[in-house]
Scaffold this motif. Structure first.
Motif, short mmCIF file in Angstrom:
data_model
loop_
_atom_site.label_atom_id
_atom_site.label_comp_id
_atom_site.label_asym_id
_atom_site.label_seq_id
_atom_site.Cartn_x
_atom_site.Cartn_y
_atom_site.Cartn_z
N VAL A 4 0.84 -1.20 0.00
CA VAL A 4 0.00 0.00 0.00
C VAL A 4 0.87 1.25 0.00
N LEU A 5 1.92 1.26 0.83
CA LEU A 5 2.83 2.42 0.87
C LEU A 5 3.53 2.61 -0.47
N ILE A 8 1.01 4.16 -2.91
CA ILE A 8 0.78 5.57 -2.59
C ILE A 8 1.99 6.41 -3.00
N LEU A 12 2.11 9.46 -5.80
CA LEU A 12 2.57 10.80 -5.44
C LEU A 12 3.71 11.27 -6.34
N GLY A 35 6.30 11.77 -1.71
CA GLY A 35 6.28 10.39 -2.21
C GLY A 35 7.51 9.61 -1.80
#
Length: 47
Positions: A4-5, A8, A12, A35
């Motif tokens: 998930v990180l 994301i 970004l 990011g």
């Protein structure tokens, strides 16, 4: 959680690059830095 990180962070950074291309220099740099901070390879702010 790592996946998930990573997703994301990728979103970004990509949106930061798009902002740079459109001419929004400050917003693009800010998105790229955020990011890189969120990404699991960088200094994650969630750990």
């Amino acid at each position: 959680m790592t996946l998930v990180l990573l997703i994301i962070a990728a979103i970004l950074v990509i949106s930061g690059i798009v902002s740079l291309v459109r001419g929004q220099l400050l917003m693009g740099i800010a998105l790229i830095v955020i990011g890189l901070l969120v990404g699991p390879g960088g200094v994650s702010i969630f750990t």
